[in-house]
Design a protein around this motif. Structure first.
Motif, PDB file in Angstrom:
ATOM      1  N   UNK A 154       1.224  -3.709   7.024  1.00  0.00           N
ATOM      2  CA  UNK A 154       2.588  -3.675   7.561  1.00  0.00           C
ATOM      3  C   UNK A 154       3.555  -4.295   6.554  1.00  0.00           C
ATOM      4  N   UNK A 155       4.699  -3.656   6.355  1.00  0.00           N
ATOM      5  CA  UNK A 155       5.688  -4.168   5.405  1.00  0.00           C
ATOM      6  C   UNK A 155       7.042  -4.260   6.095  1.00  0.00           C
ATOM      7  N   UNK A 156       7.195  -5.253   6.913  1.00  0.00           N
ATOM      8  CA  UNK A 156       8.469  -5.446   7.602  1.00  0.00           C
ATOM      9  C   UNK A 156       9.326  -6.391   6.768  1.00  0.00           C
ATOM     10  N   UNK A 157       9.969  -5.823   5.753  1.00  0.00           N
ATOM     11  CA  UNK A 157      10.737  -6.623   4.800  1.00  0.00           C
ATOM     12  C   UNK A 157      12.128  -6.027   4.615  1.00  0.00           C
ATOM     13  N   UNK A 158      12.777  -5.724   5.757  1.00  0.00           N
ATOM     14  CA  UNK A 158      14.135  -5.176   5.746  1.00  0.00           C
ATOM     15  C   UNK A 158      14.198  -3.954   4.835  1.00  0.00           C
ATOM     16  N   UNK A 159      15.196  -3.888   3.944  1.00  0.00           N
ATOM     17  CA  UNK A 159      15.394  -2.667   3.165  1.00  0.00           C
ATOM     18  C   UNK A 159      14.463  -2.548   1.966  1.00  0.00           C
ATOM     19  N   UNK A 160      13.498  -3.459   1.823  1.00  0.00           N
ATOM     20  CA  UNK A 160      12.431  -3.273   0.844  1.00  0.00           C
ATOM     21  C   UNK A 160      11.173  -2.706   1.490  1.00  0.00           C
ATOM     22  N   UNK A 161      11.186  -2.499   2.810  1.00  0.00           N
ATOM     23  CA  UNK A 161       9.981  -2.105   3.548  1.00  0.00           C
ATOM     24  C   UNK A 161       9.326  -0.844   2.993  1.00  0.00           C
ATOM     25  N   UNK A 162      10.119   0.214   2.813  1.00  0.00           N
ATOM     26  CA  UNK A 162       9.564   1.482   2.339  1.00  0.00           C
ATOM     27  C   UNK A 162       9.032   1.392   0.930  1.00  0.00           C
ATOM     28  N   UNK A 163       9.796   0.764   0.049  1.00  0.00           N
ATOM     29  CA  UNK A 163       9.366   0.615  -1.342  1.00  0.00           C
ATOM     30  C   UNK A 163       8.098  -0.218  -1.445  1.00  0.00           C
ATOM     31  N   UNK A 164       8.065  -1.335  -0.717  1.00  0.00           N
ATOM     32  CA  UNK A 164       6.880  -2.188  -0.754  1.00  0.00           C
ATOM     33  C   UNK A 164       5.656  -1.463  -0.204  1.00  0.00           C
ATOM     34  N   UNK A 165       5.843  -0.681   0.844  1.00  0.00           N
ATOM     35  CA  UNK A 165       4.712   0.055   1.416  1.00  0.00           C
ATOM     36  C   UNK A 165       4.100   0.995   0.387  1.00  0.00           C
ATOM     37  N   UNK A 166       4.944   1.734  -0.317  1.00  0.00           N
ATOM     38  CA  UNK A 166       4.446   2.639  -1.355  1.00  0.00           C
ATOM     39  C   UNK A 166       3.780   1.842  -2.472  1.00  0.00           C
ATOM     40  N   UNK A 167       4.409   0.742  -2.856  1.00  0.00           N
ATOM     41  CA  UNK A 167       3.860  -0.082  -3.930  1.00  0.00           C
ATOM     42  C   UNK A 167       2.522  -0.703  -3.573  1.00  0.00           C
ATOM     43  N   UNK A 168       2.409  -1.254  -2.373  1.00  0.00           N
ATOM     44  CA  UNK A 168       1.149  -1.877  -1.970  1.00  0.00           C
ATOM     45  C   UNK A 168       0.048  -0.834  -1.768  1.00  0.00           C
ATOM     46  N   UNK A 169       0.431   0.355  -1.286  1.00  0.00           N
ATOM     47  CA  UNK A 169      -0.553   1.438  -1.167  1.00  0.00           C
ATOM     48  C   UNK A 169      -1.060   1.849  -2.541  1.00  0.00           C
ATOM     49  N   UNK A 170      -0.144   1.957  -3.473  1.00  0.00           N
ATOM     50  CA  UNK A 170      -0.490   2.273  -4.868  1.00  0.00           C
ATOM     51  C   UNK A 170      -1.469   1.243  -5.432  1.00  0.00           C
ATOM     52  N   UNK A 171      -1.187  -0.034  -5.220  1.00  0.00           N
ATOM     53  CA  UNK A 171      -2.068  -1.080  -5.743  1.00  0.00           C
ATOM     54  C   UNK A 171      -3.446  -1.042  -5.092  1.00  0.00           C
ATOM     55  N   UNK A 172      -3.488  -0.738  -3.801  1.00  0.00           N
ATOM     56  CA  UNK A 172      -4.781  -0.677  -3.103  1.00  0.00           C
ATOM     57  C   UNK A 172      -5.652   0.452  -3.636  1.00  0.00           C
ATOM     58  N   UNK A 173      -5.047   1.608  -3.868  1.00  0.00           N
ATOM     59  CA  UNK A 173      -5.809   2.742  -4.401  1.00  0.00           C
ATOM     60  C   UNK A 173      -6.166   2.508  -5.862  1.00  0.00           C
ATOM     61  N   UNK A 174      -5.223   2.035  -6.633  1.00  0.00           N
ATOM     62  CA  UNK A 174      -5.432   1.784  -8.065  1.00  0.00           C
ATOM     63  C   UNK A 174      -6.605   0.835  -8.305  1.00  0.00           C
ATOM     64  N   UNK A 175      -6.731  -0.173  -7.444  1.00  0.00           N
ATOM     65  CA  UNK A 175      -7.781  -1.183  -7.620  1.00  0.00           C
ATOM     66  C   UNK A 175      -9.110  -0.785  -7.007  1.00  0.00           C
ATOM     67  N   UNK A 176      -9.165   0.389  -6.372  1.00  0.00           N
ATOM     68  CA  UNK A 176     -10.426   0.881  -5.822  1.00  0.00           C
ATOM     69  C   UNK A 176     -10.736   0.411  -4.421  1.00  0.00           C
ATOM     70  N   UNK A 177      -9.765  -0.184  -3.728  1.00  0.00           N
ATOM     71  CA  UNK A 177     -10.011  -0.688  -2.377  1.00  0.00           C
ATOM     72  C   UNK A 177     -10.038   0.426  -1.338  1.00  0.00           C
ATOM     73  N   UNK A 178      -9.356   1.528  -1.627  1.00  0.00           N
ATOM     74  CA  UNK A 178      -9.292   2.646  -0.699  1.00  0.00           C
ATOM     75  C   UNK A 178      -8.901   3.883  -1.497  1.00  0.00           C
ATOM     76  N   UNK A 179      -9.144   5.074  -0.932  1.00  0.00           N
ATOM     77  CA  UNK A 179      -8.892   6.314  -1.668  1.00  0.00           C
ATOM     78  C   UNK A 179      -7.551   6.966  -1.359  1.00  0.00           C
TER      79      UNK A 179
END
Length: 408
Positions: free
Chosen positions: A160-185
């Motif tokens: 969950x990324x409830x961070x006001x107007x950074x919410x959408x950007x952070x969600x994409x960024x954290x998803x990117x990091x999770x996939x990049x690091x091999x935690x999920x596909x």
């Protein structure tokens, strides 16, 4: 070994439309979607009357009552965007995404305001006709992420990324990091926001809202010397992110590669933006992407049309990139808060792939205090670039930057 991350599906719900063809037509019409909210006239202490609503919204007819009962409007819009993004990626109805290899990263500034009103009525009056067992589920900060997971039966990680107007950007960024690091596909990633007069009140109390109530077509005006504040909007955007080799193996259409992400905190004032930490955020995203600034051919600016925000953002951008093309789609849609990072990423990727970028509307005289940048004005600009950056900066001192690469 770090993995490559690509985007294979995108969609949204916005005042400009719910599919790229409609959105594109709206951007090229050079008219905003801001209207005067006649229903707000009853609020005597509210100065602004402007907003950019998603008009006549209703959830898809094929959704069941059981599916809908846990969703307020913000979760409905995110779920609709996700359903269309999954279809766009060729994954809607694919049972394999339910085996734990797909997760969700999504957020909004808050849950559904209507349900917050219902629970407030209960606390104040001791009873509320609309309060029920699902009220909290609709107002909880992670209502968008939870509802997406449940609606599509996804059992991977939830961010969950409830961070006001950074919410959408952070969600994409954290998803990117999770996939990049091999935690999920694979991940669904984005954000949403539901329009409520309470949001207008918040910014009104900070003297940050536009008061051009009789001329909604003239506001907001990001980066302009005569700007008079922001306009609240609403909507949702969801992207499908997945590991590159997997996407290639299944023959997926690839829109873009996510190559850089960074997030910093101002660590100072809760609402006053900081040039130094914004600059560092952009620099860190470039470092993550292993890119020199000159490779980025377009910046999708945060561009809220607030004085302090516009000035700090553009000075920081000029510090890093010099005379780079920039524009803000908030001039069309208003400030969609939790949705803006996802919607603006969606727009940026399509525009990059098509070789043109929309201008900032109502930018007639650039504020001399803003950074010296190549502001796109009046009409769309043809730009051939392999890399674009999307920036969003939120209350709480949350700064976020994403870099996308065109796939040749």
């Amino acid at each position: 070994m770090l993995r490559r991350v690509v985007i294979t599906g995108m969609s949204g719900v916005s005042a400009l439309g719910n599919d790229w063809s409609t959105v594109k037509s709206g951007l090229l019409a050079y008219k905003n979607k801001v209207v005067r909210m006649e229903s707000w006239d009853r609020y005597q202490d509210l100065n602004t009357r402007l907003a950019a609503p998603v008009t006549d919204y209703s959830p898809p007819a094929h959704w069941t009552r059981k599916q809908l009962r846990s969703m307020g409007k913000v979760a409905q819009m995110c779920t609709q965007a996700a359903e269309n993004a999954l279809a766009d990626a060729g994954l809607l109805g694919d049972e394999s995404i339910k085996d734990g290899r797909m997760g969700v990263a999504c957020g909004s500034s808050t849950g559904s305001p209507q349900d917050i009103r219902d629970i407030s009525e209960l606390v104040l009056n001791g009873s509320s006709a609309n309060f029920n067992a699902n009220t909290y589920v609709r107002i909880m900060p992670h209502t968008t992420a939870a509802n997406l997971s449940i609606f599509f039966g996804l059992t991977g990680r939830v961010i969950p990324t409830s961070s006001a107007c950074a919410s959408g950007n952070q969600a994409i960024g954290y998803a990117y990091e999770a996939i990049k690091s091999g935690k999920i596909d694979m991940m669904l990633a984005g954000g949403g926001e539901e329009l409520c007069v309470s949001e207008a009140f918040v910014f009104d109390s900070l003297y940050a809202t536009s008061l051009r109530n009789e001329n909604p077509e003239l506001s907001p005006s990001p980066y302009d010397a005569d700007r008079d504040g922001l306009v609240i909007g609403e909507g949702a955007g969801i992207l499908v992110l997945e590991e590159y080799e997997m996407a290639k193996a299944r023959g997926a259409r690839i829109y873009a590669e996510v190559v850089g992400f960074a997030c910093t905190s101002d660590g100072s004032h809760i609402t006053r933006p900081e040039r130094t930490t914004m600059r560092r955020c952009m620099q860190m995203a470039l470092e993550d992407a292993h890119l020199p600034p000159a490779e980025v051919g377009y910046i999708n600016g945060h561009g809220t049309a607030t004085e302090q925000g516009d000035i700090a953002e553009t000075l920081a951008t000029a510090d890093v990139f010099g005379y780079v093309p920039i524009s803000s789609q908030k001039s069309y849609l208003g400030h969609t808060l939790g949705a803006c990072g996802a919607l603006e990423s969606w727009f940026s990727i399509h525009m990059m792939n098509e070789g043109w970028f929309a201008p900032t509307l109502n930018l007639n005289q650039i504020d001399s205090r803003c950074g010296e940048l190549d502001y796109i004005v009046n009409k769309a600009r043809k730009i051939d670039t392999e890399f674009v950056m999307n920036n969003n900066f939120a209350f709480g001192g949350v700064n976020s930057s994403l870099i996308f690469k065109r796939m040749s």
